[in-house]
Structure formats: C-alpha cells, structure tokens
Design an enzyme around this catalytic site. Structure first.
Site, short mmCIF file in Angstrom:
data_model
loop_
_atom_site.label_atom_id
_atom_site.label_comp_id
_atom_site.label_asym_id
_atom_site.label_seq_id
_atom_site.Cartn_x
_atom_site.Cartn_y
_atom_site.Cartn_z
N CYS A 1 0.84 -1.20 0.00
CA CYS A 1 0.00 0.00 0.00
C CYS A 1 0.87 1.25 0.00
O CYS A 1 2.01 1.22 0.46
CB CYS A 1 -0.97 0.01 1.18
SG CYS A 1 -0.31 -0.63 2.70
N ASP A 2 0.32 2.31 -0.54
CA ASP A 2 1.02 3.58 -0.55
C ASP A 2 -0.01 4.69 -0.69
O ASP A 2 -1.11 4.46 -1.23
CB ASP A 2 2.02 3.65 -1.72
CG ASP A 2 2.98 4.81 -1.54
OD1 ASP A 2 3.89 4.68 -0.71
OD2 ASP A 2 2.79 5.85 -2.21
#
Length: 195
Positions: free
Chosen positions: A71-72
């Site tokens: 995730c980012d």
C-alpha cells in the site's frame, strides 16, 4: 483457506487498521525507492508503489503461498504531488500551502499472490478540505503530533482531524492509507474471507 498474509508496510496506522479485521498476518517493511517518475500522476504513483512494495516483500520474505499486501498513499494539491515532509520546516511549508484548500489523497493497495505471481491493484481517492491554518495552529499541531512520516504532514487519525473542514470518500480507511473495501474484495478473490 489459511494462507500466510504479509503486510508490506512500516506504517503502524496501516497495521492497526488490518489488525481490526482479526486476520493473522506478519509485517515486513519493503524498503523501496518511492521517488516519482517524470510526469507520473498521483494515482499512477500510488498504484505503482503499492505493487512494487508487495513484490519487493515477496522476493525478500520468500514465503510459500503468501499473499502480500502492498500500500502507498500520495497526496495531490492543485496537480502537484505532496510527499512526506523531510523535517519540521518542510511540514510547515506543506501545511501553509494547503491552508484553506482541497487535497486529494490517493491510497493505493495491491495484493500479490506469491504462488501464482499475480497481482490485484486499485487506487482509492479521498478528498480533504483544510480549514484556513494560521502559523500558530500549524506549529501547535506539528509539535503535538510530529507527523513527519505522514503524506502531506496530515495525521488525520490524530489531531490532524482538527485541521480539516470537510472529508469526502467512499472508504474512510483510505484517509489513513489502507483502503479496506478494495482490499476485502481482493482477499475474497484470493479465497480469503474475513467473516
């Protein structure tokens, strides 16, 4: 199906969100270069980094049967990318820049199946409108929260919520950087059901 799940993130806030699901998982920091490519849009960057983090951890962890969650989050203000601040002064400048305006947080999530070498990826936008921020308010907030590892200097799960006037998005967890509605769909597609 009981497969190992790995969260490819060093964020304690993402870990906390995932813990609330009751899933058993381990955590492995991805350690990749998060620099944007020339001309890369915020949603494209969030997606690319989510996938890259999951794949990097898959290579490093080498766990058979693992599902790796990458995730980012990338903030965008008036078409410009806003990253994590380098230090206190940078955080002050970031918050002065967004004072009284709208920022879109693009939260990318990817689920990499290490056995099949396949990936599911999505980006969930979340729009925040900042109140007009005085220098004194910014300083008090930064001293209290020290959000120097937060995209755009916004720690919305803490006192950062006091900086905001309005929120708009389909998944409240996207505000923190882990769009759970999308992730639940991905896990279901991989044969993992939360309930």
């Amino acid at each position: 199906m009981n497969r190992p799940i790995v969260l490819a993130s060093s964020s304690p806030w993402r870990r906390e969100i995932l813990e609330r699901t009751g899933l058993a998982f381990s955590v492995h920091a991805p350690g990749i270069d998060e620099s944007p490519r020339p001309g890369e849009t915020a949603p494209a960057l969030a997606r690319r980094l989510s996938v890259a983090k999951a794949k990097a951890v898959a290579e490093a962890a080498a766990r058979a049967g693992a599902l790796i969650i990458g995730c980012d989050q990338v903030a965008e203000h008036r078409g410009q990318l806003i990253g994590k601040p380098d230090d206190h002064d940078h955080a002050v400048r970031q918050l002065q820049q967004v004072s009284g305006s709208v920022v879109t947080l693009h939260s990318g999530v990817a689920l990499y199946d290490a056995d099949a070498a396949t990936v599911q990826a999505a980006v969930e936008p979340f729009v925040v409108e900042f109140r007009p921020l005085t220098r004194a308010l910014i300083e008090r907030y930064l001293r209290a929260e020290r959000p120097y590892q937060c995209c755009g200097s916004l720690k919305a799960e803490g006192l950062g919520i006091a900086l905001l006037k309005r929120l708009h998005g389909d998944d409240p967890n996207a505000l923190i950087g882990l769009p759970m509605i999308r992730l639940v769909d991905m896990l279901n597609n991989a044969g993992v059901e939360l309930v």
